[in-house]
Design an enzyme around this catalytic site. Structure first.
Site, short mmCIF file in Angstrom:
data_model
loop_
_atom_site.label_atom_id
_atom_site.label_comp_id
_atom_site.label_asym_id
_atom_site.label_seq_id
_atom_site.Cartn_x
_atom_site.Cartn_y
_atom_site.Cartn_z
N ASP A 1 25.81 -37.89 7.77
CA ASP A 1 24.80 -37.05 8.43
C ASP A 1 25.43 -36.10 9.44
O ASP A 1 25.05 -34.93 9.53
CB ASP A 1 23.76 -37.94 9.11
CG ASP A 1 22.95 -38.74 8.11
OD1 ASP A 1 22.95 -38.37 6.93
OD2 ASP A 1 22.33 -39.74 8.52
N ASN B 1 26.53 -43.67 6.56
CA ASN B 1 25.44 -42.69 6.67
C ASN B 1 25.57 -41.84 7.92
O ASN B 1 25.28 -40.63 7.91
CB ASN B 1 24.09 -43.40 6.66
CG ASN B 1 23.68 -43.86 5.27
OD1 ASN B 1 24.26 -43.42 4.28
ND2 ASN B 1 22.70 -44.75 5.20
N ASP C 1 0.85 -1.18 0.00
CA ASP C 1 0.00 0.00 0.00
C ASP C 1 0.88 1.23 0.00
O ASP C 1 2.09 1.16 0.24
CB ASP C 1 -0.91 -0.03 1.24
CG ASP C 1 -2.05 0.97 1.13
OD1 ASP C 1 -2.17 1.62 0.07
OD2 ASP C 1 -2.80 1.09 2.10
#
Length: 905
Positions: free
Chosen positions: A747, A743, A378
Site C-alpha cells: 500500500d 500489505n 451550442d
C-alpha cells in the site's frame, strides 16, 4: 382561480371576492392573451405603479423575488456519501469481518484506508463547492421601479433590490439591464432583448408594447429583430410574444416601461430550472468501476468459502483457517484504489483550476472527461462570438460593391449620432468596424432610428459639394426596403431571389437604398429660396433607389478552429446543437473547418422511431432549431448508444441536456442554474479549455488504469499461488502478521501512483475501463505472476538442497515474502506509464523510486531485527541467485506480454 374551461378574459371580468387570492396568483400564461388595460386591472395596479403599502403586503403574500438556489452539501454528508463507492464499501465490510475474527492488524489498516479515502473525496468536493460559491451571481441586483407613498401621491422613480419586486410593480428597463422578473411592456422605444439564456436564440429579439399578441408572434413567423426574411424564431410561442419580457434575459438596445406579471418561483426562468435536479444516472466512470468492482466482489465473496471447504476436506483444518480465508479476500482487494483515485483526480482538478481556471465540481467528472468521445455544444458563444461581422457588400447582380458599404456606414453613423438615446445596434457596430473612414464626410440632418414595426433605419444627410439636396439613406429588412424602391416587378422578384440565396448560405442580409430630396425651393415669383421646415417622417421613405445588399456572418471565436482540430485529433466527435437557422449553423461550421454535412432541423426527430432516431443522431453533425427537449433527447440517445457524452451549455434552455449528459460543462458567465447543474465550470466559454480538461482527464485515467492493472494482476497472481500453497502445504502459506506487513509495504509503495508524472501528451483515444478487456488483462498477467510464485517454490526446494525444505514454514514464509515484494516491484516498474525521453526510455519518477524501496524492503526485512518478530529468517545466498534468475525470466515475460497487450489494443 378560474376553472380549466374558463377563459382568462372571463376570469378577469368576474369580480374577485374580498379576501380571496390576487389574480396575480393565477398561472401567468393566461395574462399573455389580455390587453394591457385588462392586465393592469387583473393585477390591481396602474401606470403609476403600486403604493408602498401595497408593495409590502404583496411581498409578504408572494415572497421574495428570488429563484430557489441549490443546496450545498456539508462536509459530513460528503464524507458519508463516499462510502457508496463499491471498493470503499467492500473494504469497510472486510475490515469489519477482520475485526470479527480478531485480525486486528488487518482490520485497523483496512478501516484507516476507508477513512482516508472518504476524507480525501469529501475535501476535494467541498473545495469545489467553495470555489463555486464565489462564482454565483444573482439574475439581477437592483431594479428601477415606480412607487407611490399613498394612493394620491406622485410616483417616484427609485432603485430597489430585485428581491423586493412584486407582481403589479411598474419598472423601467434600459440598455444593459437584466430583466428582473416576467413583465408585460406598457411602453417601448427601439427595445431589443437577448433571450439566449432561455431560448438559445443568438440574435436579440425586438419587443414592442403591443396591446394584444398578433399572428406575427407565432413561432414560425419572421423574427422582427433580424432583417433577413428567411430567419425564424425557434422557440415556443410565449417567448416569441413581443409584448412580454422574461427573467433571465437582458436588454440589448432601447428601453421601455413594463408591469411585473410574476416573480420568484412563478417566473418562467424558475419553472425552466425544473426545481430539484433529477437523480443523475451513473457516469462513464461509475459504470466502468462498478462493472469491474462487482466481478471482483463476487470472486472475493466466493473465495473464503472455497478456502474453508478445501482446507477442511484436504487438511482437516476448519475454523482456524478463517483468518487466512479473510486474508485471501483482502489480498485480492485493491485497498488503495479509493485513495489513489481520489488523490489523482483531486491533483488533476487542482492543476486545472490553477493553470486553466477550470473548476471540476464532481471529482469523477474529470475521469468522465477523459472518456468523452462525443462533445455536444451550442454555436453562439462557443464556435462563434455573440456579434456579427460584415461578410460582403453586393450590388443587385451579386457582385462586390464597396459603395454599398459606404452608404450603410453613413446610415449607421448618423442614426447613432442623431438619436435621442444613442444605443448602437450590433449590425451598425459591425458596419462601422468594416467601413474605412472617408476624407469628405456627409453632414447629418436627421435620423429615423430602427423601428421593429417598419424594420428600417433612415439617416438624412447632405454632402458639402451638393448644396440644396438632402439624401435619405435607408437600410433594413430586404422586403421592407424593396417594397419602397422604384422597381419593375420582375426586377423586385429577382432581387428577392438574390437575397434568399445569400440567406440560405447562412448569412444575414440587409438591403440599402437612397433617395434625394431638395431641402429648399424657389418662390413662385422666382425670388429667394424657401428652406424646408417640415421634419422628416417615415412617409418620406418612398421612391427609393436600390443600392445593394450587405451580408453578415457570425464572428468566429478566435480559438475555435484550432480547438476543434485538437478535439478531432483526440478522437472526439463534435455535434452542434443550436436554436439558430440551419444555414447559419452550417455556415459557421464550414468557416471553422468542421464539415456540417446534411443539417437536420430538430423537429424532424419528433416523428422518428427509436432505431431511426439513433441512426440519425449517429450520422448528423449539426442539429438546428433545437428546443431544450431536443438537446436532452439527443444526449440521451448518444449515451444509450454506448458513447460518453459531454455537453457545453450556458442557458436555462440547456439544463435538461446538462443533466442528461455524462459530463455537463458550463462557462462562468452562464446563468446560475446552468452553472450549478454542470459538473465542470470554465472561466471562459472557450473550447481550448475543454481540450485542456480532456487532456487532464485522460492523464488521470491512464494513471488510475495503470495502478489497477499492476495491482490487480499482482494480487490475483498472489491469491492463485496462495490458494495452491494452502492446499499443498501442511501449514498456512503466510502468517497473519506477514500478510499485514506485506500489505502495508504494498500500500505504501502503490500510493506513488497518485503522484506519478504522466506522459505530456494525452492518449489519442478516449480512456474507458472496459470490464471484459480489463479482466482479460489482469487474468493473463495474474497467471504469469502465479507462475513466478510457483517457480519460487521450486527455487526454495533447490536452494536448500533437501526434499523436506518445503515443510519448513519459516523458510517458506521468508522466501515467498521476499519474492512477493520483488515481483510486485517489477510489475509497478514495467507496467507504469511515466514520462519518456526522446529515445522512448522511461524517466525515473515517484513510481520508480517506490518500486526500488519496495524491492529493498523485500530483501532486507527478513534480515532485519523485525524478521524474527514476523516469523522470518535469513536465507542462503544460493536462493537469492536463483531468485534473480526467476525474476529476470519473469521481467522478460512481463515485458513481452505488455507489448502484446499494447498491440492488441
Amino acid at each position: 382561480m378560474a376553472s380549466a374551461p374558463e377563459t382568462a378574459a372571463t376570469a378577469v371580468g368576474r369580480r374577485r371576492p374580498s379576501g380571496s387570492a390576487s389574480p396575480a396568483d393565477e398561472a401567468h400564461p393566461d395574462l399573455t392573451a389580455l390587453t394591457s388595460l385588462q392586465v393592469l386591472r387583473h393585477l390591481e395596479t396602474g401606470p403609476r405603479g403600486l403604493t408602498e403599502a401595497q408593495a409590502e403586503e404583496r411581498l409578504v403574500r408572494f415572497g421574495a423575488n428570488t429563484v430557489p438556489g441549490p443546496r450545498t452539501d456539508v462536509w459530513p454528508r460528503l464524507f458519508v456519501r463516499g462510502l457508496r463507492d463499491p471498493f470503499t464499501a467492500v473494504l469497510l465490510c472486510l475490515g469489519l469481518v477482520s475485526a470479527a475474527v480478531a485480525a486486528w492488524g488487518t482490520a485497523c489498516v483496512t478501516l484507516c484506508l476507508v477513512l482516508v479515502s472518504c476524507a480525501l473525496r469529501a475535501s476535494g468536493e467541498h473545495r469545489a463547492d467553495r470555489s463555486m460559491a464565489g462564482l454565483r451571481e444573482l439574475v439581477a441586483t437592483t431594479a428601477t421601479v415606480l412607487r407611490r407613498a399613498d394612493p394620491d401621491g406622485i410616483p417616484r422613480v427609485r432603485d430597489i433590490p430585485v428581491g423586493e419586486l412584486v407582481p403589479g410593480d411598474v419598472i423601467r428597463l434600459g440598455p444593459g439591464d437584466l430583466v428582473p422578473a416576467d413583465v408585460r411592456l406598457l411602453r417601448a422605444s427601439g427595445l431589443t432583448v437577448r433571450q439566449a439564456p432561455l431560448t438559445g436564440e443568438s440574435t436579440a429579439t425586438a419587443k414592442v408594447a403591443a396591446d394584444v399578441p398578433d399572428a406575427a408572434d407565432a413561432p414560425d413567423s419572421p423574427n422582427p429583430s433580424n432583417p433577413s426574411h428567411t430567419w425564424h424564431s425557434s422557440y415556443d410561442g410565449v417567448f416569441a410574444q413581443r409584448q412580454l419580457c422574461f427573467q433571465g434575459s437582458s436588454v440589448a438596445t432601447g428601453g421601455g416601461t413594463a408591469v411585473v406579471l410574476a416573480t420568484g418561483a412563478r417566473t418562467r426562468f424558475a419553472s425552466a430550472c425544473g426545481g430539484s435536479p433529477p437523480r443523475r444516472e451513473p457516469s462513464a466512470f461509475d459504470r466502468s468501476v462498478h462493472g469491474i468492482s462487482w466481478v471482483l466482489i463476487r470472486f472475493m465473496l466466493l473465495t473464503p468459502p472455497l478456502v474453508l471447504m478445501a482446507n477442511a476436506a484436504l487438511r482437516g483444518r476448519g475454523v482456524e483457517t478463517l483468518p487466512f480465508a479473510v486474508a485471501v479476500a483482502v489480498g485480492l482487494t485493491p485497498e488503495m484504489l479509493p485513495v489513489i483515485v481520489t488523490t489523482c483526480l483531486a491533483r488533476g482538478a487542482s492543476a486545472l483550476a490553477r493553470t486553466h481556471k477550470v473548476i471540476v465540481k464532481r471529482l469523477p467528472a474529470l475521469h468522465d472527461l477523459g472518456a468523452v468521445d462525443v462533445l455536444c455544444l451550442d454555436k453562439t458563444g462557443t464556435l462563434t462570438q455573440d456579434r456579427p461581422v460584415v461578410h460582403r457588400a453586393l450590388d443587385g447582380a451579386g457582385r462586390d460593391a464597396p459603395d454599398v458599404l459606404r452608404w450603410a456606414a453613413v446610415n449607421a453613423w448618423w442614426t447613432l449620432q442623431l438619436a435621442e438615446l444613442p444605443t448602437p445596434d450590433a449590425l451598425d457596430e459591425a458596419i462601422l468596424d468594416a467601413a474605412a473612414p472617408e476624407e469628405e464626410q456627409d453632414d447629418g440632418v436627421a435620423a429615423l432610428p430602427f423601428d421593429p414595426v417598419r424594420r428600417l433605419a433612415t439617416a438624412v444627410v447632405r454632402h458639402p459639394r451638393r448644396l440644396g439636396v438632402h439624401t435619405l439613406v435607408v437600410k433594413g429588412a430586404v422586403e421592407n426596403v424593396l417594397e419602397r424602391c422604384v422597381l419593375e416587378e420582375a426586377e423586385r422578384v429577382r432581387l428577392f431571389a438574390v437575397a434568399a440565396r445569400e440567406a440560405d448560405d447562412g448569412l444575414r442580409v440587409l438591403a440599402v437604398a437612397t433617395a434625394e430630396f431638395p431641402h429648399s425651393r424657389l418662390r413662385s415669383s422666382g425670388g429667394t429660396p424657401i428652406a424646408r421646415t417640415r421634419d422628416y417622417t417615415p412617409a418620406d421613405e418612398r421612391g427609393l433607389t436600390f443600392r445593394g445588399f450587405l451580408t453578415f456572418r457570425d464572428a468566429l471565436a478566435p480559438t475555435a478552429a484550432e480547438a476543434l482540430k485538437a478535439l478531432v485529433a483526440r478522437d472526439i466527435t463534435v455535434k452542434v446543437l443550436t436554436g439558430d437557422h440551419p444555414g447559419t449553423a452550417a455556415r459557421a461550421c464550414r468557416d471553422l473547418g468542421l464539415e456540417p454535412g446534411a443539417v437536420v432541423a430538430a423537429d424532424r426527430l419528433d416523428v422518428l422511431g427509436d432505431a431511426e432516431l439513433a441512426e440519425t443522431v449517429r450520422c448528423t453533425t449539426v442539429f438546428a432549431r433545437c428546443t431544450p427537449e431536443h438537446k436532452a433527447r439527443i444526449a440521451a440517445v448518444l449515451r444509450a448508444g454506448g458513447h460518453t457524452v459531454g455537453f457545453l451549455g450556458d442557458g436555462v434552455n440547456d439544463l435538461p441536456a446538462l443533466r442528461a449528459a455524462d459530463v455537463g460543462i458550463a462557462p462562468r458567465a452562464a446563468v446560475d442554474v446552468a452553472r450549478e447543474s454542470a459538473d465542470v465550470v470554465l472561466a471562459e466559454k472557450d473550447l481550448t479549455a475543454i481540450e485542456h480538461a480532456v487532456t487532464a482527464g485522460r492523464r488521470s485515467s491512464v494513471t488510475i488504469a495503470t495502478y489497477l492493472r499492476s495491482t490487480l494482476s499482482s494480487n490475483l497472481g498472489n491469491v492463485i499461488a496462495m490458494l495452491a500453497a494452502g492446499l499443498l502445504l501442511p501449514f498456512l502459506p503466510m502468517l497473519p502478521a506477514q500478510v499485514l506487513a506485506q500489505n502495508l509495504c504494498f500500500d505504501a509503495a502503490q500510493l506513488a501512483f497518485a503522484y506519478d508524472r504522466p506522459p505530456p501528451d494525452a492518449p489519442p483515444r478516449p480512456t474507458v475501463l472496459r470490464p471484459r478487456a480489463f479482466l482479460r488483462f489482469i487474468t493473463g498477467f495474474g497467471a504469469l505472476n502465479a507462475v513466478a510464485d510457483l517457480a519460487t517454490f521450486a527455487v526454495l526446494a533447490l536452494a536448500l538442497n533437501r526434499p523436506d525444505s518445503m515443510d519448513d514454514a519459516t523458510v517458506f514464509h521468508s522466501g515467498w515474502f521476499t519474492e512477493n515484494l520483488m515481483t510486485q516491484a517489477l510489475v509497478m516498474l514495467l507496467l507504469r506509464a511515466g514520462r519518456r525521453t526522446a529515445a522512448g526510455r522511461r524517466l525515473p519518477g515517484p513510481v520508480s523510486w517506490a518500486a526500488a524501496a519496495l524491492a529493498g524492503a523485500g530483501l532486507l526485512l527478513p534480515l532485519s531485527p523485525l524478521g524474527p518478530l514476523l516469523g522470518m529468517t535469513a536465507l542462503p545466498v544460493l536462493f537469492y541467485v536463483l531468485l534473480a534468475a526467476v525474476l529476470t525470466l519473469y521481467a522478460v515475460a512481463l515485458t513481452a506480454a505488455r507489448r502484446g497487450a499494447v498491440r492488441s489494443g
